[in-house]
Design a protein around this motif. Structure first.
Motif, PDB file in Angstrom:
ATOM      1  N   THR A 118      20.269 -17.515   2.326  1.00 30.93           N
ATOM      2  CA  THR A 118      19.924 -17.698   1.064  1.00 30.93           C
ATOM      3  C   THR A 118      19.554 -16.448   0.556  1.00 30.93           C
ATOM      4  N   ALA A 119      18.432 -15.742   0.904  1.00 28.35           N
ATOM      5  CA  ALA A 119      17.907 -14.475   0.181  1.00 28.35           C
ATOM      6  C   ALA A 119      19.078 -13.538   0.239  1.00 28.35           C
ATOM      7  N   SER A 120      19.913 -13.357   1.189  1.00 33.67           N
ATOM      8  CA  SER A 120      21.074 -12.070   1.145  1.00 33.67           C
ATOM      9  C   SER A 120      22.027 -12.573  -0.128  1.00 33.67           C
ATOM     10  N   PHE A 121      22.429 -13.719  -0.182  1.00 30.92           N
ATOM     11  CA  PHE A 121      23.209 -14.241  -1.441  1.00 30.92           C
ATOM     12  C   PHE A 121      22.841 -14.132  -2.668  1.00 30.92           C
ATOM     13  N   TYR A 122      21.460 -14.377  -2.788  1.00 28.95           N
ATOM     14  CA  TYR A 122      20.892 -14.042  -4.170  1.00 28.95           C
ATOM     15  C   TYR A 122      20.640 -12.575  -4.491  1.00 28.95           C
ATOM     16  N   SER A 123      20.432 -11.846  -3.247  1.00 28.33           N
ATOM     17  CA  SER A 123      19.976 -10.479  -3.578  1.00 28.33           C
ATOM     18  C   SER A 123      21.126  -9.272  -3.506  1.00 28.33           C
ATOM     19  N   SER A 124      22.385  -9.934  -2.861  1.00 27.60           N
ATOM     20  CA  SER A 124      23.453  -8.933  -2.729  1.00 27.60           C
ATOM     21  C   SER A 124      24.435  -8.812  -3.676  1.00 27.60           C
ATOM     22  N   LEU A 125      25.008  -7.847  -4.256  1.00 26.82           N
ATOM     23  CA  LEU A 125      26.104  -7.750  -5.199  1.00 26.82           C
ATOM     24  C   LEU A 125      27.305  -6.907  -4.191  1.00 26.82           C
ATOM     25  N   PRO A 126      28.236  -7.645  -3.806  1.00 20.70           N
ATOM     26  CA  PRO A 126      29.473  -7.087  -2.814  1.00 20.70           C
ATOM     27  C   PRO A 126      29.884  -5.479  -3.711  1.00 20.70           C
ATOM     28  N   GLY A 127      29.536  -4.476  -2.725  1.00 20.84           N
ATOM     29  CA  GLY A 127      30.138  -2.971  -3.305  1.00 20.84           C
ATOM     30  C   GLY A 127      29.185  -2.294  -4.140  1.00 20.84           C
TER      31      GLY A 127
ATOM     32  N   ARG B  62      25.234  -3.502  -4.126  1.00 21.66           N
ATOM     33  CA  ARG B  62      23.831  -3.717  -3.565  1.00 21.66           C
ATOM     34  C   ARG B  62      23.771  -4.622  -2.242  1.00 21.66           C
ATOM     35  N   GLU B  63      23.316  -4.185  -1.469  1.00 13.91           N
ATOM     36  CA  GLU B  63      23.242  -4.949  -0.026  1.00 13.91           C
ATOM     37  C   GLU B  63      21.626  -5.278   0.548  1.00 13.91           C
ATOM     38  N   VAL B  64      21.196  -6.391   0.612  1.00 14.28           N
ATOM     39  CA  VAL B  64      20.006  -6.442   0.992  1.00 14.28           C
ATOM     40  C   VAL B  64      19.763  -6.248   2.447  1.00 14.28           C
ATOM     41  N   SER B  65      18.676  -5.552   2.857  1.00 13.88           N
ATOM     42  CA  SER B  65      18.519  -5.380   4.394  1.00 13.88           C
ATOM     43  C   SER B  65      17.553  -6.422   4.759  1.00 13.88           C
TER      44      SER B  65
ATOM     45  N   SER C 184      16.106 -10.653  -7.498  1.00 10.16           N
ATOM     46  CA  SER C 184      16.743 -10.102  -6.145  1.00 10.16           C
ATOM     47  C   SER C 184      15.700  -9.254  -5.553  1.00 10.16           C
ATOM     48  N   PHE C 185      15.826  -9.108  -4.124  1.00  8.22           N
ATOM     49  CA  PHE C 185      15.149  -8.281  -3.241  1.00  8.22           C
ATOM     50  C   PHE C 185      15.967  -7.248  -2.664  1.00  8.22           C
ATOM     51  N   ASP C 186      15.312  -5.991  -2.379  1.00  4.82           N
ATOM     52  CA  ASP C 186      16.122  -5.004  -1.490  1.00  4.82           C
ATOM     53  C   ASP C 186      15.895  -5.118  -0.066  1.00  4.82           C
ATOM     54  N   MET C 187      14.918  -5.829   0.287  1.00  9.69           N
ATOM     55  CA  MET C 187      14.612  -6.184   1.582  1.00  9.69           C
ATOM     56  C   MET C 187      14.022  -7.434   1.953  1.00  9.69           C
ATOM     57  N   VAL C 188      14.376  -8.018   2.970  1.00  8.57           N
ATOM     58  CA  VAL C 188      13.523  -9.112   3.646  1.00  8.57           C
ATOM     59  C   VAL C 188      12.809  -8.580   4.763  1.00  8.57           C
ATOM     60  N   VAL C 189      11.468  -9.111   4.988  1.00  5.53           N
ATOM     61  CA  VAL C 189      10.748  -8.644   6.309  1.00  5.53           C
ATOM     62  C   VAL C 189      10.334 -10.002   6.934  1.00  5.53           C
ATOM     63  N   GLY C 190      10.476 -10.072   8.480  1.00  5.15           N
ATOM     64  CA  GLY C 190       9.753 -11.133   9.007  1.00  5.15           C
ATOM     65  C   GLY C 190       9.269 -10.559  10.253  1.00  5.15           C
TER      66      GLY C 190
ATOM     67  N   ALA D 199       0.975  -1.229   0.001  1.00  2.19           N
ATOM     68  CA  ALA D 199      -0.045   0.004  -0.033  1.00  2.19           C
ATOM     69  C   ALA D 199       0.913   1.216   0.044  1.00  2.19           C
ATOM     70  N   LEU D 200       2.177   1.272   0.610  1.00  2.00           N
ATOM     71  CA  LEU D 200       2.990   2.479   0.477  1.00  2.00           C
ATOM     72  C   LEU D 200       3.642   2.390  -0.916  1.00  2.00           C
ATOM     73  N   GLY D 201       3.742   1.329  -1.737  1.00  2.00           N
ATOM     74  CA  GLY D 201       4.155   1.332  -2.914  1.00  2.00           C
ATOM     75  C   GLY D 201       5.332   0.632  -3.140  1.00  2.00           C
ATOM     76  N   ALA D 202       5.699  -0.325  -2.306  1.00  2.00           N
ATOM     77  CA  ALA D 202       6.796  -1.359  -2.622  1.00  2.00           C
ATOM     78  C   ALA D 202       6.125  -2.580  -3.394  1.00  2.00           C
ATOM     79  N   SER D 203       7.131  -3.299  -4.145  1.00  2.00           N
ATOM     80  CA  SER D 203       6.705  -4.373  -4.764  1.00  2.00           C
ATOM     81  C   SER D 203       7.022  -5.702  -3.922  1.00  2.00           C
ATOM     82  N   VAL D 204       5.908  -6.342  -3.660  1.00  2.00           N
ATOM     83  CA  VAL D 204       6.295  -7.389  -2.326  1.00  2.00           C
ATOM     84  C   VAL D 204       5.673  -8.688  -2.850  1.00  2.00           C
ATOM     85  N   THR D 205       6.610  -9.727  -2.482  1.00  2.00           N
ATOM     86  CA  THR D 205       6.359 -11.218  -2.320  1.00  2.00           C
ATOM     87  C   THR D 205       6.093 -11.533  -0.836  1.00  2.00           C
TER      88      THR D 205
END
Length: 277
Positions: free
Chosen positions: A191-200, A202-205, A166-172, A113-119
């Motif tokens: 696992t999510a961090s491995f697939y979504s992060s690119l060192p230097g 992009r880093e997933v939060s 890839s994802f920018d964020m993981v929420v739990g 509802a705030l504008g994010a693309s969510v799975t």
């Protein structure tokens, strides 16, 4: 939540692994039928810019379908939703977010509802309820129609093609209540961090929202084990009285597992450590 009840249920879940039994199709049919008796709740999340978010969710506080924790509303998800709204739409617009252990989907739906693309993800038995709540709020979602997927955590988990993007964020939210699931939770987060992060680049939060009781947060054991893989910090704390203003009082009355007084909710941010750290 009663910690012992939560522990006992997750222990039983771990031993019986009911999601791989042959009767799962029949179980899903029973759940869909039980959903006709679920409770419809309304939540209003006040925005500092007077652009309030109003969501409706089906919940099962009386455990009619026997889904236990995932079919009810929990303080952690409400606390996270309030904090997310307070950050403002500009923070979330365009972000790609994976929610794990979505349950009713409040956190993910708020971000959408705030504008994010969510799975949104959860075990197979909760997918029908989760999908129904997504459909119910379709006209309020701004980040595109959320994807709903089945997911089980851990080395024996089923991630399917969830990480094809890839994802920018993981929420739990309220996913750290049982020590029995910590290793599986860390597995899906790493696992999510491995697939979504690119060192230097992009880093997933990872955002973990957990209820606090007195001086102890129910994520304390999880955070101590997560430090081998992630840098952690406390991002925010949402006060229990703020959560109580939003939390439907009738859900508390109908559920045997919800506290009569809402606890504070801690929101921690985890970021992956590099191999050199």
């Amino acid at each position: 939540m009663d910690a012992q009840k939560g522990h006992d249920w997750f222990q039983n879940l771990r031993i019986n692994r009911h999601w791989v039994l042959n009767d799962v199709p029949n179980r899903l049919a029973d759940i869909k039928k039980a959903m006709e008796q679920f409770k419809l709740v309304d939540l209003t999340l006040n925005s500092p810019t007077n652009d309030d978010i109003i969501l409706q969710l089906y919940a099962d506080p009386k455990k009619i379908a026997g889904l236990y924790t995932g079919s009810n509303l929990w303080p952690g998800s409400v606390g996270f939703a309030l904090w997310a709204v307070s950050k403002g739409r500009n923070f979330w617009i365009g972000k790609r977010v994976l929610e794990i252990g979505s349950g009713l989907g409040l956190a993910g739906l708020t971000l959408s509802a705030l504008g994010a693309s969510v799975t949104l993800t959860d075990i197979k038995e909760l997918v029908p309820l989760l999908q129904q709540n997504v459909d119910l709020n379709a006209d309020k979602l701004q980040g595109g129609y959320p994807e709903v997927s089945e997911m089980y955590w851990g080395q024996q988990g089923t991630y399917g093609d969830i990480f094809r993007d890839s994802f920018d964020m993981v929420v739990g939210t309220d996913v750290t209540i049982s020590d029995d699931t910590i290793s599986a939770l860390l597995h899906v987060l790493s696992t999510a961090s491995f697939y979504s992060s690119l060192p230097g680049e992009r880093e997933v939060s990872v955002y973990i929202a957990s209820s606090r009781s007195g001086l102890k947060c129910d994520s304390s054991h999880f955070l101590s084990q997560a430090q081998s893989l992630f840098k952690t910090r406390l991002e925010a704390q949402v006060k229990g009285y703020e959560i109580s203003k939003v939390f439907p009082s009738d859900l508390i009355q109908e559920s045997s597992m919800l506290p009569s007084n809402m606890c504070d909710v801690d929101i921690h941010v985890l970021s992956p450590k590099s191999l050199l750290e």
